[in-house]
Design a protein around this motif. Structure first.
Motif, PDB file in Angstrom:
ATOM      1  N   THR A 179       0.845  -1.191   0.000  1.00 37.79           N
ATOM      2  CA  THR A 179       0.000   0.000   0.000  1.00 37.79           C
ATOM      3  C   THR A 179       0.879   1.240   0.000  1.00 37.79           C
ATOM      4  O   THR A 179       2.086   1.171   0.261  1.00 37.79           O
ATOM      5  CB  THR A 179      -0.900   0.035   1.243  1.00 37.79           C
ATOM      6  OG1 THR A 179      -0.061   0.173   2.414  1.00 37.79           O
ATOM      7  CG2 THR A 179      -1.742  -1.225   1.364  1.00 37.79           C
ATOM      8  N   TRP A 180       0.265   2.393  -0.235  1.00 40.47           N
ATOM      9  CA  TRP A 180       1.031   3.642  -0.186  1.00 40.47           C
ATOM     10  C   TRP A 180       1.595   3.873   1.204  1.00 40.47           C
ATOM     11  O   TRP A 180       2.728   4.332   1.349  1.00 40.47           O
ATOM     12  CB  TRP A 180       0.131   4.806  -0.581  1.00 40.47           C
ATOM     13  CG  TRP A 180      -0.185   4.887  -2.042  1.00 40.47           C
ATOM     14  CD1 TRP A 180       0.086   3.947  -3.004  1.00 40.47           C
ATOM     15  CD2 TRP A 180      -0.818   5.978  -2.701  1.00 40.47           C
ATOM     16  NE1 TRP A 180      -0.356   4.382  -4.218  1.00 40.47           N
ATOM     17  CE2 TRP A 180      -0.912   5.624  -4.071  1.00 40.47           C
ATOM     18  CE3 TRP A 180      -1.334   7.193  -2.273  1.00 40.47           C
ATOM     19  CZ2 TRP A 180      -1.501   6.475  -5.012  1.00 40.47           C
ATOM     20  CZ3 TRP A 180      -1.908   8.035  -3.218  1.00 40.47           C
ATOM     21  CH2 TRP A 180      -1.993   7.684  -4.574  1.00 40.47           C
ATOM     22  N   ASP A 181       0.826   3.547   2.213  1.00 36.06           N
ATOM     23  CA  ASP A 181       1.300   3.742   3.585  1.00 36.06           C
ATOM     24  C   ASP A 181       2.530   2.876   3.848  1.00 36.06           C
ATOM     25  O   ASP A 181       3.516   3.341   4.434  1.00 36.06           O
ATOM     26  CB  ASP A 181       0.183   3.402   4.580  1.00 36.06           C
ATOM     27  CG  ASP A 181       0.646   3.540   6.025  1.00 36.06           C
ATOM     28  OD1 ASP A 181       1.013   4.660   6.431  1.00 36.06           O
ATOM     29  OD2 ASP A 181       0.647   2.517   6.747  1.00 36.06           O
ATOM     30  N   GLU A 182       2.488   1.616   3.397  1.00 36.52           N
ATOM     31  CA  GLU A 182       3.644   0.735   3.564  1.00 36.52           C
ATOM     32  C   GLU A 182       4.838   1.236   2.756  1.00 36.52           C
ATOM     33  O   GLU A 182       5.985   1.120   3.193  1.00 36.52           O
ATOM     34  CB  GLU A 182       3.295  -0.699   3.154  1.00 36.52           C
ATOM     35  CG  GLU A 182       2.447  -1.448   4.162  1.00 36.52           C
ATOM     36  CD  GLU A 182       2.409  -2.940   3.876  1.00 36.52           C
ATOM     37  OE1 GLU A 182       2.957  -3.373   2.839  1.00 36.52           O
ATOM     38  OE2 GLU A 182       1.832  -3.687   4.684  1.00 36.52           O
ATOM     39  N   LEU A 183       4.581   1.785   1.583  1.00 40.52           N
ATOM     40  CA  LEU A 183       5.669   2.311   0.759  1.00 40.52           C
ATOM     41  C   LEU A 183       6.423   3.404   1.514  1.00 40.52           C
ATOM     42  O   LEU A 183       7.657   3.403   1.564  1.00 40.52           O
ATOM     43  CB  LEU A 183       5.105   2.877  -0.551  1.00 40.52           C
ATOM     44  CG  LEU A 183       6.100   3.580  -1.483  1.00 40.52           C
ATOM     45  CD1 LEU A 183       7.127   2.590  -2.018  1.00 40.52           C
ATOM     46  CD2 LEU A 183       5.376   4.271  -2.636  1.00 40.52           C
ATOM     47  N   ARG A 184       5.678   4.314   2.104  1.00 42.19           N
ATOM     48  CA  ARG A 184       6.311   5.410   2.831  1.00 42.19           C
ATOM     49  C   ARG A 184       7.066   4.878   4.057  1.00 42.19           C
ATOM     50  O   ARG A 184       8.217   5.260   4.297  1.00 42.19           O
ATOM     51  CB  ARG A 184       5.252   6.431   3.259  1.00 42.19           C
ATOM     52  CG  ARG A 184       5.822   7.629   3.989  1.00 42.19           C
ATOM     53  CD  ARG A 184       4.736   8.597   4.418  1.00 42.19           C
ATOM     54  NE  ARG A 184       5.283   9.646   5.261  1.00 42.19           N
ATOM     55  CZ  ARG A 184       5.787  10.800   4.805  1.00 42.19           C
ATOM     56  NH1 ARG A 184       5.787  11.055   3.503  1.00 42.19           N
ATOM     57  NH2 ARG A 184       6.281  11.705   5.633  1.00 42.19           N
ATOM     58  N   ARG A 185       6.437   3.985   4.813  1.00 40.61           N
ATOM     59  CA  ARG A 185       7.082   3.471   6.036  1.00 40.61           C
ATOM     60  C   ARG A 185       8.315   2.641   5.709  1.00 40.61           C
ATOM     61  O   ARG A 185       9.345   2.730   6.391  1.00 40.61           O
ATOM     62  CB  ARG A 185       6.079   2.650   6.845  1.00 40.61           C
ATOM     63  CG  ARG A 185       5.012   3.501   7.532  1.00 40.61           C
ATOM     64  CD  ARG A 185       4.226   2.715   8.560  1.00 40.61           C
ATOM     65  NE  ARG A 185       3.330   1.731   7.969  1.00 40.61           N
ATOM     66  CZ  ARG A 185       3.485   0.424   8.052  1.00 40.61           C
ATOM     67  NH1 ARG A 185       4.532  -0.082   8.715  1.00 40.61           N
ATOM     68  NH2 ARG A 185       2.613  -0.392   7.505  1.00 40.61           N
TER      69      ARG A 185
END
Length: 431
Positions: A179-185
């Protein structure tokens, strides 16, 4: 290492092909038997063997390799003779423009999908009985102009996520971001590891910078034009969400707003571990292996692009088209039909490393058994092309400039998208 060597040779062939001068005079056609001539508007392909003279233009490395594949078609159709002419990509646009104006087109040509709209008036419509059901839907749609199917996908080029597995493991990650959130983290976590400067490489500027961000817009539920491409739809809530996400990666120094955008800079930075994530196409695999040396193969992996509302990537690649002026359309369309067959597409991959548009071709062991290609096999089911309109080049060029301003903090996302929408509206949708 067979895959890496093969791709390395392909990369060398691409560079070599740019030095080839293809003479237009070599592409002339002899008069065909009248039984082979096709009237404009014919919509079926018969089952008889192809015969007569055919000319085909292919670009770059493909032009050098295609004659070897074509020999198989000539064996099955002994009364056809095919002349393949290699055209450097650097001169392709001018060659097409000149030949169409003079009425001296080949019968068949490899066509980049961004050329489809500009030269579409010269192409014959795909026959109704040429089955496209096995070909990647996004690539099929990318070969349409104003609702007409004018090309048949030959190979695909889409973007997936590349990530360094060795650095990811140190950061506590055993899979690519979903997900985008996982990409950033995940980017932030890897950025904390020794030797890592930025968590992810995203091109902040330069040619095709705007197109490179389009998967984020698509995945947020946006598009660049409405359903029939009669209107630009750039300044939308979906695009705002996507560009806010990517620009924040620069703002928060997870990505470098001043990154080197020269060809190969992202590959070099990824191979060195300075930026352990990037979005790349299939040629990136061989390039990473070439730059990173023999030990790099087991230190990186690929995964489909991360999801927001969906996970839709950019659809690139090339189509095969037949020109309206062809004097042997029957044989021309039979050749295009043959080139789209799964077994032929799998063999073409072995010759060129171009990824098949045929979904059945991916059952071939050399493709199915390559773990780094698995993400591409998944991603090809979720692709979208840029608008097939003649003003796309003009709009994308403006998009490159405005995205750079956003990425470097010179303008806000709201201001930038509004500015780009106005520029696109002024350009219109072309002819």
């Amino acid at each position: 290492m067979h895959r890496g060597i093969q791709r390395m040779r392909s990369a060398v062939a691409v560079l070599a092909s740019l030095a080839v001068v293809a003479a237009l005079a070599g592409c002339g056609r002899q008069a065909d038997d009248s039984s082979n001539n096709e009237s404009v508007g014919k919509t079926t392909i018969d089952s008889k063997p192809a015969k007569g003279e055919l000319t085909i233009w292919a670009m770059g490395a493909e032009g050098d390799k295609l004659p070897s594949l074509i020999k198989d078609f000539e064996k099955d159709n002994p009364d056809v003779h095919i002349k393949v002419t290699s055209i450097p990509w650097s001169s392709t646009h001018d060659k097409l423009q000149t030949s169409i104006a003079a009425g001296q087109e080949p019968d068949v040509a490899q066509m980049g999908n961004t050329f489809m709209a500009e030269f579409g008036n010269a192409f014959d419509e795909v026959p109704a009985n040429l089955d496209l059901s096995d070909l990647a839907p996004g690539a099929v749609d990318g070969a349409k102009v104003k609702g007409k199917q004018l090309g048949v996908p030959w190979y695909i080029d889409t973007r997936v996520l590349f990530y360094r597995t060795d650095i990811a493991r140190k950061a506590g990650w055993d899979h690519g971001p979903r997900t985008w959130d996982e990409l950033r983290r995940m980017a932030q976590d890897m950025q904390k590891q020794d030797g890592v400067q930025y968590g992810m490489y995203i091109g902040p500027s330069g040619t095709d910078n705007f197109g490179g961000l389009s998967p984020f817009i698509f995945s947020a539920g946006g598009n660049l034009c409405n359903e029939d491409c009669s209107k630009w739809t750039i300044d939308t809530p979906e695009a705002h969400k996507a560009i806010t996400f990517t620009s924040n990666l620069f703002k928060d120094k997870i990505a470098d707003a001043n990154a080197d955008v020269s060809p190969g800079a992202d590959i070099a930075s990824f191979a060195s571990g300075k930026t352990p994530m990037m979005m790349q196409g299939p040629t990136g695999i061989g390039q990473v292996e070439q730059v990173g040396g023999k030990d790099i193969t087991n230190k990186f992996a690929t995964s489909p692009i991360p999801k927001d509302k969906s996970a839709i990537s950019y659809s690139g690649g090339c189509e095969m088209v037949v020109f309206k002026n062809s004097k042997n359309k029957n044989a021309a369309w039979k050749l295009v039909q043959w080139l789209s067959k799964p077994k032929v597409q799998a063999k073409w991959y072995k010759l060129s490393t171009d990824l098949p548009a045929s979904e059945k071709a991916w059952e071939d062991p050399i493709l199915k058994g390559d773990d780094k290609l698995a993400a591409f096999a998944t991603q090809m089911k979720n692709m979208r092309s840029v608008p097939a309109v003649t003003t796309w080049t003009q709009v994308s060029s403006q998009g490159d400039k405005i995205m750079e301003e956003i990425n470097k903090g010179a303008v806000s996302v709201d201001e930038g998208l509004s500015k780009l929408q106005s520029a696109a509206d002024a350009a219109g949708m072309g002819k």
